[in-house]
Design an enzyme around this catalytic site. Structure first.
Site, short mmCIF file in Angstrom:
data_model
loop_
_atom_site.label_atom_id
_atom_site.label_comp_id
_atom_site.label_asym_id
_atom_site.label_seq_id
_atom_site.Cartn_x
_atom_site.Cartn_y
_atom_site.Cartn_z
N LYS A 1 0.24 -1.21 17.08
CA LYS A 1 -0.84 -0.49 16.40
C LYS A 1 -1.62 0.40 17.37
CE LYS A 1 0.66 -1.03 13.29
NZ LYS A 1 0.97 -0.22 12.09
N TYR B 1 2.60 -6.89 17.46
CA TYR B 1 2.03 -6.10 16.36
C TYR B 1 0.79 -5.34 16.84
CZ TYR B 1 -0.04 -4.94 11.85
OH TYR B 1 -0.60 -4.26 10.80
N ILE C 1 0.82 -1.21 0.00
CA ILE C 1 0.00 0.00 0.00
C ILE C 1 0.86 1.26 0.00
CG2 ILE C 1 -1.94 -1.16 1.10
CD1 ILE C 1 -1.25 0.25 3.69
#
Length: 318
Positions: free
Chosen positions: A206, A202, A48
């Site tokens: 975030k 992870y 992305i």
């Protein structure tokens, strides 16, 4: 045969309903041109990040691909220049797993680039390992490296305002926690390096992204810099390239069928970077190109302030 055809038709219908109703995201509809503007996109040699850089280059921006891997980043820059006809797409070395590299990038950028209009903290990873300074890899790359980078470039962003900082988080922030005593003792938010610990790390990183953006917005009140964080959608990229082979083999078939491609996954990033009129929503969280409410932990101002202060000490900014 008719039964088989019905089963096939049912399976296809189920796939279409799930893909278009659950996984497929909205599109950024803004027509903003960026001629004369400079954008930095971290982790933009693939996935992305590359799709984001491609769209921004099409709009006329000078795009800096801030990446670790020189060969892959220069190939990505070449691809984007060829597809867009925009020659102002360049690679600059940045390894977010090294605070020394982050400082070197910022020093070079500030010396050679007179403008910074949009900073997109896109890079992210899930997997084992330690950064150059000994931090857990997910915490170090996903949060700490971007925290330092943003702070080092903040004055240039203010000079070129109105400007924006966009940080890519993920829905898994909802499963995150921040254990400060563990961080102090282990230089990480998890106690080990197992597959489960990597997943937890992870999620924790975030949550750090969400809290970082919230506190950054609080500190930027009254300035011409705004910031946003976002869930890009469920995307098929090489984010999990550091996972074990058996996990990759397990995820890939499902991911190829249902997950967004990189172009689809870049849409909310582009929305936060380009959409006019969202300045009053600085510090907020977006998904599917619309404002979303974050969970209670993501709205905890005291936690966000503490994370900022701890991050300042860990990066020697304090």
């Amino acid at each position: 045969m008719s039964v088989l055809l019905c089963l096939v038709a049912g399976a296809v219908s189920f796939y279409v309903i799930v893909y278009y109703g659950v996984f497929r995201g909205a599109k950024c509809l803004g027509s903003v041109k960026l001629t004369g503007k400079t954008v930095v996109v971290t982790g933009s040699n693939t996935g992305i990040g590359k799709a984001t850089a491609l769209d921004l280059a099409k709009r006329g921006a000078r795009v800096i691909l801030a990446c670790r891997n020189k060969e892959r980043a220069e190939a990505a820059a070449f691809d984007i220049r060829r597809e867009t006809g925009n020659s102002q797409v360049v690679f600059m070395q940045l390894d977010l797993a090294s605070l020394k590299s982050v400082r070197s990038f910022a020093k070079t950028f500030l010396k050679t680039e007179p403008r910074l209009d949009i900073l997109i903290n896109n890079a992210g990873m899930m997997g084992p390992g330690r950064t150059e300074e000994g931090f857990g890899m997910a915490f170090g790359v996903n949060h700490l490296g971007h925290f330092l980078l943003t702070n080092l470039l903040l004055e240039r962003l203010q000079q070129c305002g109105p400007s924006r900082v966009v940080t890519v988080t993920g829905l898994l922030y909802r499963l995150g926690n921040i254990d400060f005593p563990l961080l102090a003792s282990k230089k990480d938010l998890v106690p080990g390096q197992s597959t489960w610990h990597n997943f937890q790390a992870y999620c924790h990183s975030k949550l750090c992204n969400v809290l970082f953006t919230r506190e950054l917005a609080n500190r930027l009140q009254g300035t011409n810099v705004t910031c946003y964080t976002l869930h890009p959608g469920v995307i098929y990229t090489d984010l999990c390239r550091n996972l074990s082979l058996w996990l990759q083999l397990l995820v890939k078939p499902f991911a190829k069928l249902f997950f967004l491609d990189p172009e689809g996954g870049s849409q909310t990033t582009l929305h936060c970077a380009l959409q006019e009129g969202i300045e009053p929503l600085s510090g907020r969280y977006f998904s599917n190109c619309v404002l979303q409410q974050v969970g209670a932990k993501g709205r905890d101002d005291a936690l966000a302030k503490k994370l900022w202060e701890v991050s300042e000490r860990l990066t020697n900014l304090a």
